[in-house]
Design an enzyme around this catalytic site. Structure first.
Site, short mmCIF file in Angstrom:
data_model
loop_
_atom_site.label_atom_id
_atom_site.label_comp_id
_atom_site.label_asym_id
_atom_site.label_seq_id
_atom_site.Cartn_x
_atom_site.Cartn_y
_atom_site.Cartn_z
CG ASP A 188 39.31 -25.26 0.78
OD1 ASP A 188 38.67 -24.44 0.11
OD2 ASP A 188 39.23 -26.50 0.59
CG HIS A 240 44.37 -26.93 -0.86
ND1 HIS A 240 43.56 -25.89 -1.24
CD2 HIS A 240 43.54 -27.89 -0.37
CE1 HIS A 240 42.30 -26.19 -0.95
NE2 HIS A 240 42.26 -27.41 -0.44
CG HIS A 274 34.45 -24.58 -0.45
ND1 HIS A 274 33.87 -25.67 -1.04
CD2 HIS A 274 35.77 -24.85 -0.35
CE1 HIS A 274 34.80 -26.59 -1.28
NE2 HIS A 274 35.96 -26.12 -0.87
CG ASP A 281 37.36 -29.35 -3.16
OD1 ASP A 281 38.37 -29.94 -2.72
OD2 ASP A 281 36.82 -28.42 -2.54
CG HIS A 282 40.67 -26.63 -3.99
ND1 HIS A 282 40.42 -25.32 -3.66
CD2 HIS A 282 39.93 -27.39 -3.13
CE1 HIS A 282 39.58 -25.29 -2.63
NE2 HIS A 282 39.27 -26.53 -2.29
CG HIS A 309 42.36 -26.88 4.30
ND1 HIS A 309 41.24 -27.45 4.84
CD2 HIS A 309 42.34 -27.19 2.97
CE1 HIS A 309 40.55 -28.07 3.88
NE2 HIS A 309 41.21 -27.94 2.74
CG HIS A 353 41.98 -31.06 -0.38
ND1 HIS A 353 41.63 -30.29 0.71
CD2 HIS A 353 42.73 -32.09 0.09
CE1 HIS A 353 42.14 -30.84 1.81
NE2 HIS A 353 42.81 -31.92 1.46
FE FE Z 1 37.88 -27.24 -0.91
ZN ZN Z 2 40.51 -28.29 0.64
#
Ligand code: FE
Ligand code: ZN
Length: 257
Positions: free
Chosen positions: A137, A54, A175, A58-59, A113, A56
């Site tokens: 996530d 996805h 995570h 942090d990905h 998410h 985001h």
């Molecule tokens: Fe994340």
């Molecule tokens: Zn995420």
């Protein structure tokens, strides 16, 4: 296929997939390019694909820099993530397949998410092997992702797809949230002996600074409340006789935890 787990940012994991026969690599959710480039250098491997679950940051944070170093790498993501994933070239839908070396991942559309979230499932090739699930996530070890762009109904449908995979599946979530997730799980599902035992094990692992990922899907099915919306005991605890409502109540409680 070898999977390397690379810690990144504060609590993310990046997964580098290596095909030793052809010395090719793919990376799932590169939060940051630096640990990926380091691992590729150590292996002397060429990066051929970036598999994003996805959009985001942090990905996908490492996508651009990885593409600078490996311009031939193909960036894959969900079809609904059009324009949100840097460098995306392949727009995947439920049931699509992504090949990597001599392997093939099935794409599972798992919104909740985010509205575009996908997971990648590498089914076992031989009978003694386990499948490998990269679920970003959506499903966490002991928990699940927050509902930023989706509804409880969508998330239950998405988690149902993941829950239908074989018990011995390795769950590579993005995570290291396991300990906190199990702390929450115990507040709702106190009497669950399997959960109590798992909590003790995870607490010990984390005190030694060991990773708890990958998790095992069979263990998740018995100890993760977010896979147990249809369990009568969980339903009684949250005072709901309805699976979606049970899930929604659990998710709401976790958001406040
Ligand atoms: Fe994340
Ligand atoms: Zn995420």
């Amino acid at each position: 296929m070898q999977v390397y787990r690379l810690p990144a940012l504060s609590d993310n994991y990046i997964f580098l997939l290596h095909d030793p026969l052809q010395n090719l690599a793919a990376v799932v959710d590169p939060a940051d390019a630096v640990p990926v480039l380091h691992c590729l250098k150590t292996l002397g491997a060429e990066l051929v694909a970036i598999l994003n679950t996805h959009h985001h940051a942090d990905h996908v944070g490492g996508n651009t820099r990885l593409l600078q170093q490996f311009p031939e790498a193909v960036v894959c993501g969900g079809a609904e993530d059009r324009d949100r994933i840097p460098g995306q070239q392949v727009f995947l839908r439920d049931g699509d397949r992504v090949s990597f070396g001599d392997r093939d991942a099935e794409v599972l559309f798992v919104p909740g998410h985010t509205r575009a979230h996908i997971a990648y499932y590498f089914a076992p090739v031989t009978p003694n092997e386990a499948g490998q699930l990269f679920c970003g996530d959506t499903l966490f070890s002991g928990g699940c992702g927050r509902l930023f762009e989706g509804t409880p109904t969508q998330m239950v449908q998405s988690l149902s797809k993941l829950r239908a995979l074989p018990d011995n599946t390795c769950v590579w979530c993005a995570h290291e949230y396991t300990l906190k997730n199990l702390e929450f799980a115990l507040t709702v599902d106190r009497a669950n002996a399997a959960l109590q035992q798992r909590f003790a094990e995870v607490k010990a692992s984390r005190s030694r600074n060991e990773a708890t990922i990958p998790s095992n899907l069979g263990v998740e099915k018995h100890t993760n409340p977010f896979l147990r919306w249809d369990n009568v005991e969980i339903q009684a605890i949250v005072q709901s006789g309805n699976g979606i409502q049970t899930f929604a109540r659990l998710r709401g409680m976790k958001d406040q935890f």
